[in-house]
Scaffold this motif. Sequence first.
Motif, PDB file in Angstrom:
ATOM      1  N   PHE A  62     -12.452   0.673   4.838  1.00 45.98           N
ATOM      2  CA  PHE A  62     -12.673  -0.686   5.338  1.00 45.98           C
ATOM      3  C   PHE A  62     -11.979  -1.764   4.515  1.00 45.98           C
ATOM      4  N   ASP A  63     -11.429  -1.423   3.378  1.00 46.85           N
ATOM      5  CA  ASP A  63     -10.681  -2.418   2.607  1.00 46.85           C
ATOM      6  C   ASP A  63      -9.288  -2.559   3.237  1.00 46.85           C
ATOM      7  N   THR A  64      -8.708  -3.743   3.125  1.00 45.02           N
ATOM      8  CA  THR A  64      -7.387  -3.937   3.725  1.00 45.02           C
ATOM      9  C   THR A  64      -6.286  -4.002   2.670  1.00 45.02           C
ATOM     10  N   GLN A  65      -6.628  -3.705   1.433  1.00 43.96           N
ATOM     11  CA  GLN A  65      -5.594  -3.705   0.391  1.00 43.96           C
ATOM     12  C   GLN A  65      -5.548  -2.376  -0.331  1.00 43.96           C
ATOM     13  N   TRP A  66      -4.357  -2.033  -0.776  1.00 39.77           N
ATOM     14  CA  TRP A  66      -4.178  -0.798  -1.525  1.00 39.77           C
ATOM     15  C   TRP A  66      -3.494  -1.156  -2.836  1.00 39.77           C
ATOM     16  N   THR A  67      -4.295  -1.258  -3.915  1.00 38.43           N
ATOM     17  CA  THR A  67      -3.718  -1.653  -5.203  1.00 38.43           C
ATOM     18  C   THR A  67      -4.288  -0.814  -6.341  1.00 38.43           C
ATOM     19  N   PRO A  68      -4.205   0.483  -6.290  1.00 39.34           N
ATOM     20  CA  PRO A  68      -4.815   1.324  -7.336  1.00 39.34           C
ATOM     21  C   PRO A  68      -4.151   1.126  -8.693  1.00 39.34           C
ATOM     22  N   LEU A  69      -2.918   0.628  -8.696  1.00 39.21           N
ATOM     23  CA  LEU A  69      -2.204   0.528  -9.971  1.00 39.21           C
ATOM     24  C   LEU A  69      -2.408  -0.824 -10.645  1.00 39.21           C
ATOM     25  N   PHE A  70      -3.091  -1.735  -9.950  1.00 40.61           N
ATOM     26  CA  PHE A  70      -3.316  -3.050 -10.535  1.00 40.61           C
ATOM     27  C   PHE A  70      -4.642  -3.084 -11.275  1.00 40.61           C
ATOM     28  N   ALA A  71      -4.811  -4.198 -12.000  1.00 38.70           N
ATOM     29  CA  ALA A  71      -6.084  -4.364 -12.696  1.00 38.70           C
ATOM     30  C   ALA A  71      -7.213  -4.525 -11.687  1.00 38.70           C
ATOM     31  N   ASP A  72      -6.937  -5.319 -10.655  1.00 31.51           N
ATOM     32  CA  ASP A  72      -7.917  -5.495  -9.582  1.00 31.51           C
ATOM     33  C   ASP A  72      -7.686  -4.421  -8.532  1.00 31.51           C
ATOM     34  N   LYS A  73      -8.401  -3.322  -8.671  1.00 34.24           N
ATOM     35  CA  LYS A  73      -8.103  -2.164  -7.836  1.00 34.24           C
ATOM     36  C   LYS A  73      -8.731  -2.251  -6.453  1.00 34.24           C
ATOM     37  N   HIS A  74      -7.934  -1.980  -5.437  1.00 31.31           N
ATOM     38  CA  HIS A  74      -8.457  -1.822  -4.084  1.00 31.31           C
ATOM     39  C   HIS A  74      -7.968  -0.486  -3.552  1.00 31.31           C
ATOM     40  N   PHE A  75      -8.811   0.140  -2.734  1.00 32.47           N
ATOM     41  CA  PHE A  75      -8.434   1.478  -2.247  1.00 32.47           C
ATOM     42  C   PHE A  75      -8.463   1.574  -0.723  1.00 32.47           C
ATOM     43  N   GLY A  76      -8.077   0.518  -0.036  1.00 31.13           N
ATOM     44  CA  GLY A  76      -8.035   0.582   1.436  1.00 31.13           C
ATOM     45  C   GLY A  76      -6.764   1.294   1.884  1.00 31.13           C
ATOM     46  N   ILE A  77      -6.912   2.354   2.652  1.00 34.85           N
ATOM     47  CA  ILE A  77      -5.769   3.202   3.000  1.00 34.85           C
ATOM     48  C   ILE A  77      -4.861   2.564   4.056  1.00 34.85           C
ATOM     49  N   TRP A  78      -5.403   1.604   4.824  1.00 31.26           N
ATOM     50  CA  TRP A  78      -4.658   1.129   6.004  1.00 31.26           C
ATOM     51  C   TRP A  78      -3.275   0.548   5.751  1.00 31.26           C
ATOM     52  N   PRO A  79      -3.047  -0.178   4.662  1.00 34.90           N
ATOM     53  CA  PRO A  79      -1.677  -0.669   4.440  1.00 34.90           C
ATOM     54  C   PRO A  79      -0.651   0.472   4.392  1.00 34.90           C
ATOM     55  N   LEU A  80      -1.029   1.587   3.753  1.00 33.11           N
ATOM     56  CA  LEU A  80      -0.103   2.715   3.704  1.00 33.11           C
ATOM     57  C   LEU A  80       0.052   3.345   5.077  1.00 33.11           C
ATOM     58  N   VAL A  81      -1.076   3.454   5.799  1.00 36.56           N
ATOM     59  CA  VAL A  81      -1.013   4.047   7.141  1.00 36.56           C
ATOM     60  C   VAL A  81      -0.147   3.177   8.044  1.00 36.56           C
ATOM     61  N   SER A  82      -0.335   1.853   7.948  1.00 38.93           N
ATOM     62  CA  SER A  82       0.439   0.982   8.841  1.00 38.93           C
ATOM     63  C   SER A  82       1.925   1.064   8.509  1.00 38.93           C
ATOM     64  N   GLY A  83       2.264   1.156   7.226  1.00 36.93           N
ATOM     65  CA  GLY A  83       3.671   1.305   6.854  1.00 36.93           C
ATOM     66  C   GLY A  83       4.255   2.574   7.439  1.00 36.93           C
ATOM     67  N   THR A  84       3.471   3.650   7.366  1.00 35.45           N
ATOM     68  CA  THR A  84       3.924   4.927   7.898  1.00 35.45           C
ATOM     69  C   THR A  84       4.073   4.881   9.418  1.00 35.45           C
ATOM     70  N   VAL A  85       3.055   4.335  10.065  1.00 40.56           N
ATOM     71  CA  VAL A  85       3.083   4.278  11.528  1.00 40.56           C
ATOM     72  C   VAL A  85       4.233   3.392  12.007  1.00 40.56           C
ATOM     73  N   LEU A  86       4.447   2.284  11.313  1.00 40.62           N
ATOM     74  CA  LEU A  86       5.491   1.354  11.732  1.00 40.62           C
ATOM     75  C   LEU A  86       6.881   1.995  11.615  1.00 40.62           C
ATOM     76  N   THR A  87       7.187   2.576  10.461  1.00 44.31           N
ATOM     77  CA  THR A  87       8.521   3.176  10.307  1.00 44.31           C
ATOM     78  C   THR A  87       8.702   4.352  11.269  1.00 44.31           C
ATOM     79  N   SER A  88       7.661   5.160  11.422  1.00 44.17           N
ATOM     80  CA  SER A  88       7.780   6.305  12.330  1.00 44.17           C
ATOM     81  C   SER A  88       7.892   5.847  13.776  1.00 44.17           C
ATOM     82  N   GLY A  89       7.153   4.786  14.110  1.00 45.55           N
ATOM     83  CA  GLY A  89       7.207   4.266  15.476  1.00 45.55           C
ATOM     84  C   GLY A  89       8.603   3.782  15.822  1.00 45.55           C
ATOM     85  N   ILE A  90       9.220   3.041  14.888  1.00 42.64           N
ATOM     86  CA  ILE A  90      10.581   2.569  15.129  1.00 42.64           C
ATOM     87  C   ILE A  90      11.524   3.768  15.281  1.00 42.64           C
TER      88      ILE A  90
END
Lengths: 304, 287
Positions: A62-90
Amino acid sequence: MLSAAPGGRVHGRSAGLGERLIEVGLLGCGLLSIFTTAGILFVLAIETFAFFREVTLAQFFFDTQWTPLFADKHFGIWPLVSGTVLTSGIAILVALPFGLLAAIYLSEFAEQRVRKVLKPALEILAGVPTIVYGYFALVFVTPILQAMIPGLAGFNSLSAGMIMGMMIIPMISSMTEDALYAVPNSLREGAYALGATRLSTIFRVVLPAAVSGIAASVILAISRAVGETMIVAIAAGQQPRLTLDPRLPVETMTTYIVQVSMGDTPAGTLEYRSIFVVGAALFVMTFTMNFVSQRLTRRYRSAV
Amino acid sequence: MASAGAPTAPEKLRMTQSAHSRPGRPRENSVNSEEAATKFRVRRLAAWFGSQQVLHGLDLDISKQRVTAIIGPSGCGKSTFIRCLNRMHELVPSARVGGEVRLDDEDIYGPGVDPVLLRRRVGMVFQKPNPFPSMSIRDNVLAGLRLTHQLARAHANEINEKALRSAALWDEVKDRLDEPGAGLSGGQQQRLCIARALAVEPDVLLMDEPCSALDPIATARIEDLIHTLRERYTIVIVTHNMQQAARVSDRTAFLLTGELVEYAPTDRIFTAPSDKRTEDYITGKFG
Ligand SMILES: Nc1ncnc2c1ncn2[C@@H]1O[C@H](COP(=O)(O)OP(=O)(O)OP(=O)(O)O)[C@@H](O)[C@H]1O
Ligand SMILES: [Mg+2]
């Protein structure tokens, strides 16, 4: 008859020792690949469980950010999924029309001689190392597109997706061509005998008869695009971003894995485990698609 | 044989919507008169696959609204012959045709004849039933009209029912018209293929061993069907079954290695053949 022959022996083996050895060897090779797969699955599962002891499923989904490498960590998978879906869709938007038309041409129009030359030539496209495609996208295609499309970033999903589409054209065309070629000639003749023209025979009889094979090829091509790493890592950027704008830099699941594995993240940390989680998600996606593709292929084999 | 007011035969195959007379009306020649009108006039017909000549100058006339059987040993050119009658032969790469075939006095190999339009008038049923696997029973029947963009939606059901009734299949499938055609039994599939051929309203029906994949009961049904269709269509049937030829046909042609050995009324062929080779073949001495 066989068993009635006096002294005849039909049970047991006639194979010699050499043949037995070869059999065992082949069995070993088969088992090895099964063990490898099982081993990978095992490691993925262990690390994924460890990851979810620290991060909740809710954070993951349910998080919309993926920043595991930052100090303020977020683990929402969707940004990665959307990047994958977008490039594959094109990629699939580019590859589908060209792949289908190439397959129709090869199977229904090309003479045997032309077909024998063109089909392997097209398959060479699939053999080009993906890193070459990646740099081609970054240093050649992107500048051209930037001249035409305002606001196109230096790293973007558009040129990466387009070049990835080029790469998977041969997968679609080759498998689709096989599916079309497998359509029995009796169906074409049946259509011609009804007074159908060549085009309506192809589009209304041959293509529909091969539809599950075609779908299988498309799904397999998508799953190849989803798993593709080099092109997107080089040309699409490394910024996880929840967007469907093809002009912006994005990060795909595969790119994230590369990014972390190339860095010096120590084993056992949460950052380290996050790549296994992404890997597991990727595996689930491609496995599902390959599974569906296989089912469809089997169906068209039994249908024709 | 074209009557005065109707469009002349040579124009028919060149028009997109051919206005040829529909079967089913009373014809100038009643079915039982000895002198039937000629539907096909075949002269010096030769056919090749690459350099291999498989038909060597056939001459025969095929009568309108009659059943003509083609018999002969395997490989003698029966299929090739009937495929020359609707120009399916030329679909095989390297295949070639020589000589003359006239349909209603028009040379079907003449310049300007469109084979696609010809095939709408000369339908064909194949040895192995080949319903289109992606289509329902109804869509199979209507496939010919759809493929040729002639289907008026309003008439679809009517055409479907009429064709299935003509093929003696209606009662068996009327409750499952939307199920796939490939789900029928072999004999039903073959009748579906006949219905599909009839739906485009051809004048001629070419049948290439239509019963060879069927059991005796399904075969009997198809033979009954041929009897009823004979009143409206010209039928040419290839068969390996002598009894079948004797039962269904008016005239029989015996082919041997691409040559026409004998062509005569069926009862004469089977009771008093004039050629020794015909006699040997029908009595099972070879072939
Ligand atoms: N596609 C093809 N390419 C090359 N040769 C062919 C082809 N089809 C048929 N032939 C040859 O043409 C000859 C006549 O074949 P045809 O199919 O007309 O025989 P047939 O009388 O119908 O035989 P059957 O009773 O077995 O169906 C045969 O010698 C065959 O080998
Ligand atoms: Mg044959």
